[in-house]
Design a protein around this motif. Structure first.
Motif, mmCIF file in Angstrom:
data_model
loop_
_atom_site.group_PDB
_atom_site.id
_atom_site.type_symbol
_atom_site.label_atom_id
_atom_site.label_comp_id
_atom_site.label_asym_id
_atom_site.label_seq_id
_atom_site.Cartn_x
_atom_site.Cartn_y
_atom_site.Cartn_z
ATOM 1 N N MET A 111 0.790 -1.194 0.000
ATOM 2 C CA MET A 111 0.000 0.000 0.000
ATOM 3 C C MET A 111 0.840 1.271 0.000
ATOM 4 N N PRO A 112 1.951 1.348 0.727
ATOM 5 C CA PRO A 112 2.742 2.584 0.654
ATOM 6 C C PRO A 112 3.212 2.888 -0.765
ATOM 7 N N TYR A 113 3.564 1.850 -1.523
ATOM 8 C CA TYR A 113 3.999 2.076 -2.894
ATOM 9 C C TYR A 113 2.857 2.643 -3.727
ATOM 10 N N LEU A 114 1.662 2.104 -3.570
ATOM 11 C CA LEU A 114 0.508 2.632 -4.312
ATOM 12 C C LEU A 114 0.183 4.050 -3.862
ATOM 13 N N ALA A 115 0.294 4.312 -2.579
ATOM 14 C CA ALA A 115 0.019 5.657 -2.072
ATOM 15 C C ALA A 115 0.958 6.684 -2.697
ATOM 16 N N ALA A 136 -1.386 -4.550 -8.401
ATOM 17 C CA ALA A 136 -2.074 -3.280 -8.605
ATOM 18 C C ALA A 136 -1.165 -2.197 -9.169
ATOM 19 N N GLU A 137 0.124 -2.339 -9.001
ATOM 20 C CA GLU A 137 1.046 -1.297 -9.435
ATOM 21 C C GLU A 137 0.890 -0.965 -10.923
ATOM 22 N N GLY A 138 0.558 -1.945 -11.732
ATOM 23 C CA GLY A 138 0.378 -1.696 -13.157
ATOM 24 C C GLY A 138 -0.983 -1.134 -13.501
ATOM 25 N N LEU A 139 -1.897 -1.156 -12.536
ATOM 26 C CA LEU A 139 -3.267 -0.690 -12.772
ATOM 27 C C LEU A 139 -3.558 0.646 -12.104
ATOM 28 N N TRP A 140 -2.926 0.883 -10.986
ATOM 29 C CA TRP A 140 -3.156 2.110 -10.194
ATOM 30 C C TRP A 140 -2.225 3.174 -10.758
ATOM 31 N N LYS A 141 -2.732 3.971 -11.645
ATOM 32 C CA LYS A 141 -1.904 4.956 -12.335
ATOM 33 C C LYS A 141 -1.931 6.304 -11.630
ATOM 34 N N HIS A 178 -4.161 13.658 -0.070
ATOM 35 C CA HIS A 178 -3.643 13.386 1.272
ATOM 36 C C HIS A 178 -3.875 11.902 1.552
ATOM 37 N N VAL A 179 -2.816 11.159 1.820
ATOM 38 C CA VAL A 179 -2.907 9.714 2.018
ATOM 39 C C VAL A 179 -2.506 9.369 3.443
#
Length: 92
Positions: free
Chosen positions: A1-5, A85-90, A13-14
């Protein structure tokens, strides 16, 4: 999650909460709640999702369990991520 944030727009604000280290603020106000989990935590994750969805928040779920049984997870989330998710969460 930190990487996606780190991939969200800079004006967002995350807040990252790891239940192993801190308590959930049940009264938090958020536009999006992201939950990732493994199979042993599925019922707990679904309870979390139900709580926040009942308050009108968008719930996004992902992780190993969601990838294995996405149809189950769709019952509890507004959005599910299957796979990494990293490839989908742009970021924008």
């Amino acid at each position: 999650m930190p990487y996606l944030a780190a991939r969200v727009p800079p004006d967002w604000h995350v807040i990252h909460i790891d239940e192993e280290a801190e308590e959930i603020d049940w009264n938090i106000e958020a536009d999006v709640i992201g939950i990732t989990f493994h199979t042993p935590s599925a019922y707990h994750a679904y309870d979390l999702a139900a709580h926040f969805r009942s308050r009108g928040m968008c719930v996004v779920m992902g992780g190993p369990h969601v990838t294995l049984v996405p149809e189950e997870a769709r019952q509890y989330a507004d959005v599910v991520f299957i796979g990494e998710a990293e490839g989908l969460w742009k970021s924008s």
